[in-house]
Scaffold this motif. Sequence first.
Motif, PDB file in Angstrom:
ATOM      1  N   GLY A  15      74.188  44.017 -19.302  1.00 57.79           N
ATOM      2  CA  GLY A  15      72.479  43.529 -18.652  1.00 57.79           C
ATOM      3  C   GLY A  15      72.320  44.030 -17.644  1.00 57.79           C
ATOM      4  O   GLY A  15      71.388  44.002 -17.359  1.00 57.79           O
ATOM      5  N   GLY A  16      73.431  45.123 -17.256  1.00 56.75           N
ATOM      6  CA  GLY A  16      72.961  46.309 -16.316  1.00 56.75           C
ATOM      7  C   GLY A  16      71.545  47.140 -17.278  1.00 56.75           C
ATOM      8  O   GLY A  16      70.890  47.217 -18.354  1.00 56.75           O
ATOM      9  N   SER A  17      71.172  47.705 -15.775  1.00 58.46           N
ATOM     10  CA  SER A  17      70.171  49.079 -16.541  1.00 58.46           C
ATOM     11  C   SER A  17      70.640  50.686 -16.113  1.00 58.46           C
ATOM     12  O   SER A  17      71.155  50.738 -15.620  1.00 58.46           O
ATOM     13  N   LEU A  18      69.955  51.433 -16.786  1.00 57.98           N
ATOM     14  CA  LEU A  18      70.652  53.167 -16.011  1.00 57.98           C
ATOM     15  C   LEU A  18      69.408  53.581 -17.249  1.00 57.98           C
ATOM     16  O   LEU A  18      68.543  53.129 -17.767  1.00 57.98           O
ATOM     17  N   ARG A  19      68.880  54.547 -16.015  1.00 57.40           N
ATOM     18  CA  ARG A  19      67.739  55.354 -16.399  1.00 57.40           C
ATOM     19  C   ARG A  19      68.359  56.900 -16.613  1.00 57.40           C
ATOM     20  O   ARG A  19      68.851  57.511 -15.834  1.00 57.40           O
ATOM     21  N   LEU A  20      67.690  57.351 -17.959  1.00 60.67           N
ATOM     22  CA  LEU A  20      68.593  58.697 -18.230  1.00 60.67           C
ATOM     23  C   LEU A  20      67.629  60.146 -18.214  1.00 60.67           C
ATOM     24  O   LEU A  20      65.904  59.541 -18.490  1.00 60.67           O
ATOM     25  N   SER A  21      67.254  61.176 -17.800  1.00 61.38           N
ATOM     26  CA  SER A  21      66.419  61.973 -17.021  1.00 61.38           C
ATOM     27  C   SER A  21      66.976  63.006 -18.520  1.00 61.38           C
ATOM     28  O   SER A  21      67.975  63.134 -18.449  1.00 61.38           O
ATOM     29  N   CYS A  22      66.028  64.022 -18.628  1.00 58.03           N
ATOM     30  CA  CYS A  22      65.949  64.959 -20.020  1.00 58.03           C
ATOM     31  C   CYS A  22      64.425  66.178 -18.930  1.00 58.03           C
ATOM     32  O   CYS A  22      63.801  65.784 -19.366  1.00 58.03           O
ATOM     33  N   ALA A  23      65.754  67.229 -18.652  1.00 58.42           N
ATOM     34  CA  ALA A  23      64.924  68.087 -17.710  1.00 58.42           C
ATOM     35  C   ALA A  23      64.464  69.374 -18.873  1.00 58.42           C
ATOM     36  O   ALA A  23      65.484  69.373 -19.397  1.00 58.42           O
ATOM     37  N   ALA A  24      63.915  69.417 -18.527  1.00 59.86           N
ATOM     38  CA  ALA A  24      63.179  70.649 -19.787  1.00 59.86           C
ATOM     39  C   ALA A  24      63.105  72.009 -18.335  1.00 59.86           C
ATOM     40  O   ALA A  24      62.578  71.678 -17.230  1.00 59.86           O
ATOM     41  N   SER A  25      63.479  73.809 -19.045  1.00 64.44           N
ATOM     42  CA  SER A  25      63.146  74.555 -18.464  1.00 64.44           C
ATOM     43  C   SER A  25      62.761  75.452 -19.513  1.00 64.44           C
ATOM     44  O   SER A  25      63.840  75.235 -20.633  1.00 64.44           O
ATOM     45  N   GLY A  26      62.191  76.201 -19.732  1.00 64.73           N
ATOM     46  CA  GLY A  26      61.521  77.258 -20.812  1.00 64.73           C
ATOM     47  C   GLY A  26      60.246  76.759 -20.909  1.00 64.73           C
ATOM     48  O   GLY A  26      59.317  77.859 -20.748  1.00 64.73           O
ATOM     49  N   ARG A  27      59.791  75.741 -21.399  1.00 64.07           N
ATOM     50  CA  ARG A  27      58.703  75.632 -21.721  1.00 64.07           C
ATOM     51  C   ARG A  27      58.162  74.087 -21.660  1.00 64.07           C
ATOM     52  O   ARG A  27      59.250  73.232 -20.842  1.00 64.07           O
ATOM     53  N   THR A  28      57.159  73.866 -21.042  1.00 63.24           N
ATOM     54  CA  THR A  28      56.411  73.010 -21.052  1.00 63.24           C
ATOM     55  C   THR A  28      56.594  71.787 -21.987  1.00 63.24           C
ATOM     56  O   THR A  28      56.505  71.758 -22.916  1.00 63.24           O
ATOM     57  N   LEU A  29      57.727  70.650 -21.383  1.00 65.04           N
ATOM     58  CA  LEU A  29      57.468  69.624 -22.525  1.00 65.04           C
ATOM     59  C   LEU A  29      55.868  68.423 -22.667  1.00 65.04           C
ATOM     60  O   LEU A  29      56.880  68.608 -23.496  1.00 65.04           O
ATOM     61  N   SER A  30      55.150  69.205 -21.844  1.00 62.46           N
ATOM     62  CA  SER A  30      53.344  68.167 -22.572  1.00 62.46           C
ATOM     63  C   SER A  30      53.513  68.320 -23.827  1.00 62.46           C
ATOM     64  O   SER A  30      52.434  67.855 -24.453  1.00 62.46           O
TER      65      SER A  30
END
Length: 122
Positions: A15-30
């Motif tokens: 019932g709880g929540s989490l927020r995962l992050s995915c940090a990128a380097s090298g190139r822009t994720l856009s």
Amino acid sequence: QVQLVESGGGLVQAGGSLRLSCAASGRTLSSYVVGWFRQAPGKEREFVAAKDWSRSISRYAESVKGRFTVSRDNAKNTVYLQMNSLQAEDTGTYYCAAAKALSAVAYEYEYWGQGTQVTVSS
């Protein structure tokens, strides 16, 4: 080359929540589609969610629709997976990955992070 690093996993009650992050380097994720996959012990890696920002198209596994949301922060070159109403079945190692096209198939993703563990206690 794109390097991806996940974070934000942990132990949470059902019932709880989490927020995962995915940090990128090298190139822009856009310029990439970013997907999230998960793998539970003894099971195959499965698709969770992905988003193609260039076409504003999202795709979610049926099991997470309405509970999980993919978003991004361009300034931080980071993509997030907001997970709400977590269930024990959501337990697993979560991976982010980058691809050139929207897909739910793991082998179509070129770059992968190392994974972050999510454990949901019932």
